[in-house]
Design a protein around this motif. Structure first.
Motif, PDB file in Angstrom:
ATOM      1  N   HIS A 114      -7.554   0.938  -6.598  1.00  0.00           N
ATOM      2  CA  HIS A 114      -7.154  -0.376  -6.085  1.00  0.00           C
ATOM      3  C   HIS A 114      -5.629  -0.524  -6.099  1.00  0.00           C
ATOM      4  O   HIS A 114      -5.084  -1.351  -5.358  1.00  0.00           O
ATOM      5  CB  HIS A 114      -7.840  -1.492  -6.885  1.00  0.00           C
ATOM      6  N   ASP A 147      -8.168  -5.156  -2.932  1.00  0.00           N
ATOM      7  CA  ASP A 147      -8.501  -5.551  -4.306  1.00  0.00           C
ATOM      8  C   ASP A 147      -7.411  -5.038  -5.250  1.00  0.00           C
ATOM      9  O   ASP A 147      -6.775  -4.027  -4.990  1.00  0.00           O
ATOM     10  CB  ASP A 147      -9.896  -5.056  -4.713  1.00  0.00           C
ATOM     11  N   CYS A 202     -10.250   3.389  -9.640  1.00  0.00           N
ATOM     12  CA  CYS A 202     -10.965   3.212  -8.373  1.00  0.00           C
ATOM     13  C   CYS A 202      -9.988   3.177  -7.198  1.00  0.00           C
ATOM     14  O   CYS A 202     -10.391   2.997  -6.058  1.00  0.00           O
ATOM     15  CB  CYS A 202     -11.821   1.945  -8.429  1.00  0.00           C
ATOM     16  N   HIS A 222     -11.823   1.158   1.610  1.00  0.00           N
ATOM     17  CA  HIS A 222     -11.850   1.822   0.307  1.00  0.00           C
ATOM     18  C   HIS A 222     -11.485   3.279   0.479  1.00  0.00           C
ATOM     19  O   HIS A 222     -11.893   3.914   1.444  1.00  0.00           O
ATOM     20  CB  HIS A 222     -13.219   1.704  -0.373  1.00  0.00           C
ATOM     21  N   GLU A 236     -12.550  -7.243  -8.354  1.00  0.00           N
ATOM     22  CA  GLU A 236     -13.623  -6.668  -7.525  1.00  0.00           C
ATOM     23  C   GLU A 236     -14.672  -5.980  -8.380  1.00  0.00           C
ATOM     24  O   GLU A 236     -15.844  -5.941  -8.017  1.00  0.00           O
ATOM     25  CB  GLU A 236     -13.027  -5.661  -6.525  1.00  0.00           C
ATOM     26  N   GLU A 237     -14.237  -5.406  -9.519  1.00  0.00           N
ATOM     27  CA  GLU A 237     -15.129  -4.561 -10.327  1.00  0.00           C
ATOM     28  C   GLU A 237     -16.128  -5.386 -11.143  1.00  0.00           C
ATOM     29  O   GLU A 237     -16.038  -5.489 -12.364  1.00  0.00           O
ATOM     30  CB  GLU A 237     -14.314  -3.656 -11.258  1.00  0.00           C
TER      31      GLU A 237
HETATM   32 ZN   LIG Z   1     -13.121   0.224  -5.807  1.00  0.00          ZN
END
Ligand SMILES: [Zn+2]
Ligand SMILES: [Zn+2]
Length: 394
Positions: A103, A76, A101, A162, A135-136
């Protein structure tokens, strides 16, 4: 050079790339700069590149030998709409946006693997490197699928990854079964009859009904769902009346929240039960209720076959492999990719959570020490999954 030598040699480039992506975060469906970089690097590595699925999505395809098996690897690319709170050399240059996050790390790892696999050409079959937007919570994977991702790029299995602060950088968790919850939203509107705050008997009060509904809501998880099945129902928004008007009982109350589950059955149950309580409360208090449940992301449930393939690669690469790890109540739209084919989603160690900075915290930063292990994992997975010596028919 051996695999680890060539990956090692690429680390300075990949580290600089990761920090550059971190400094230039882009939100879902706006990953213009990021997807330009991704497409350029895939082309430079000799992959065929398709752009435009899901707007800013990029798919790079690498076909080697005559193996017929095809697999998809997903990264992502999007960042979050939140300020970066810690000063660092590669701090976000865009106010109110940051890669909180990791990514930026995921994109870098998958590019690193594409470069390595294109250099080594040590498999037989087809790999689709799927760089998804949004993705979020904006549905990037869903959009790529609905715009024909798997018609253009059929996959016999898909894999996602992830980063996970708290696991060491030489550690990975590869676990069969539920990994991430479904993530759905719901809204209830109670409609009564507005009246003077001093004359409640002349109206129908949706505020008191809301209190009753919110208390009862937690009985779904406590009393209805199987105690051995995890589930979450949360009310996250209540809108009614005006804060400075304290003598009017409003006509409507709007309530909204989220629902999470790890199986299709419990997910169905949550949808039905929230509605049952909303309608039951409305009946009890003489109101009407509007109920809307929106299915956003299914749960991520790792398939046994894909999991055993990922586990083999993990054991080749990592010192520490966890085969049990608690699932997350967060969601990931990787689920949309893995819904109709075997899939496996793994947790890559990202080292200690520095000063408590975990995902979606303004101090979070992807740990560059995890780039090497991550690239080695993806590379090894492909070379095992599409092993050249069995002509890809495994
Ligand atoms: Zn994430
Ligand atoms: Zn996130």
């Amino acid at each position: 050079m051996t695999m680890s030598d060539t990956i090692e040699a690429d680390l300075p480039f990949l580290t600089a790339l990761r920090r550059d992506l971190h400094a230039h975060p882009e939100l879902g469906f706006e990953e213009y700069r990021t997807s330009d970089i991704v497409a350029r690097l895939l082309e430079e590595a000799g992959l065929s590149v398709h752009r435009g699925l899901g707007g800013t999505g990029v798919v790079g395809t690498l076909q080697i030998g005559n193996g017929t098996r095809q697999i998809g690897l997903r990264a992502d690319m999007d960042a979050l709409a939140m300020p970066e709170l810690v000063d660092r050399p590669h701090r976000s240059t865009v106010p109110g946006k940051m890669h909180a996050c990791g990514h930026d790390g995921h994109t870098t790892l998958l590019l690193g693997a594409a470069r390595e696999l294109a250099r080594r050409r040590g498999f037989s079959g087809t790999v689709h490197f799927i760089f998804q937007p949004a993705e979020e919570g904006r549905g990037g994977a869903d959009r790529m699928v609905s715009e024909g991702l798997f018609d253009l790029f059929p996959c016999d299995a898909v894999y996602g990854l992830h980063n996970m602060p708290g696991l060491d950088v030489d550690e990975i968790a590869v676990v069969e079964g539920p990994q991430l919850a479904s993530s759905d939203s719901w809204r209830v509107t109670f409609r009564g009859i507005g009246t003077h705050g001093a004359k409640p008997h002349l109206g129908r009060d949706p505020v008191t009904a809301t209190g009753s509904f919110l208390v009862a809501l937690q009985t779904i998880v406590g009393r209805v769902v199987d105690p051995l099945q995890p589930a979450v129902v949360s009310a996250c928004s209540v809108q009614a009346g005006q804060a400075d008007v304290l003598n009017v009982i409003p006509e409507t109350v709007e309530i909204g929240g989220t629902a999470r589950a790890y199986s299709a059955e419990v997910r169905d149950q949550l949808e039905a039960e929230i509605g049952r309580l909303a309608n039951g409360t409305a009946t009890t208090f003489g109101l009407s209720a509007d109920y809307r449940y929106t299915r956003r992301i299914p749960p991520v449930v790792n398939h046994p076959d894909a999991t055993s393939r990922a586990l083999g690669a993990a054991r080749d690469v990592f010192g520490k492999v966890r085969t049990s790890f608690p699932p997350s109540t967060a969601g990931d739209d990787f689920a949309a990719l893995a819904q109709d084919r075997p899939g496996c989603y793994v947790w890559l160690g990202n080292g200690p959570a520095v000063e408590g900075a975990i995902h979606h915290n303004g101090g979070y930063d992807f740990n560059d020490e995890a780039i090497g292990p991550g690239v080695r994992f993806w590379t090894r997975l492909v070379e095992r999954e599409l092993a050249a010596d069995d002509h890809g028919t495994a």
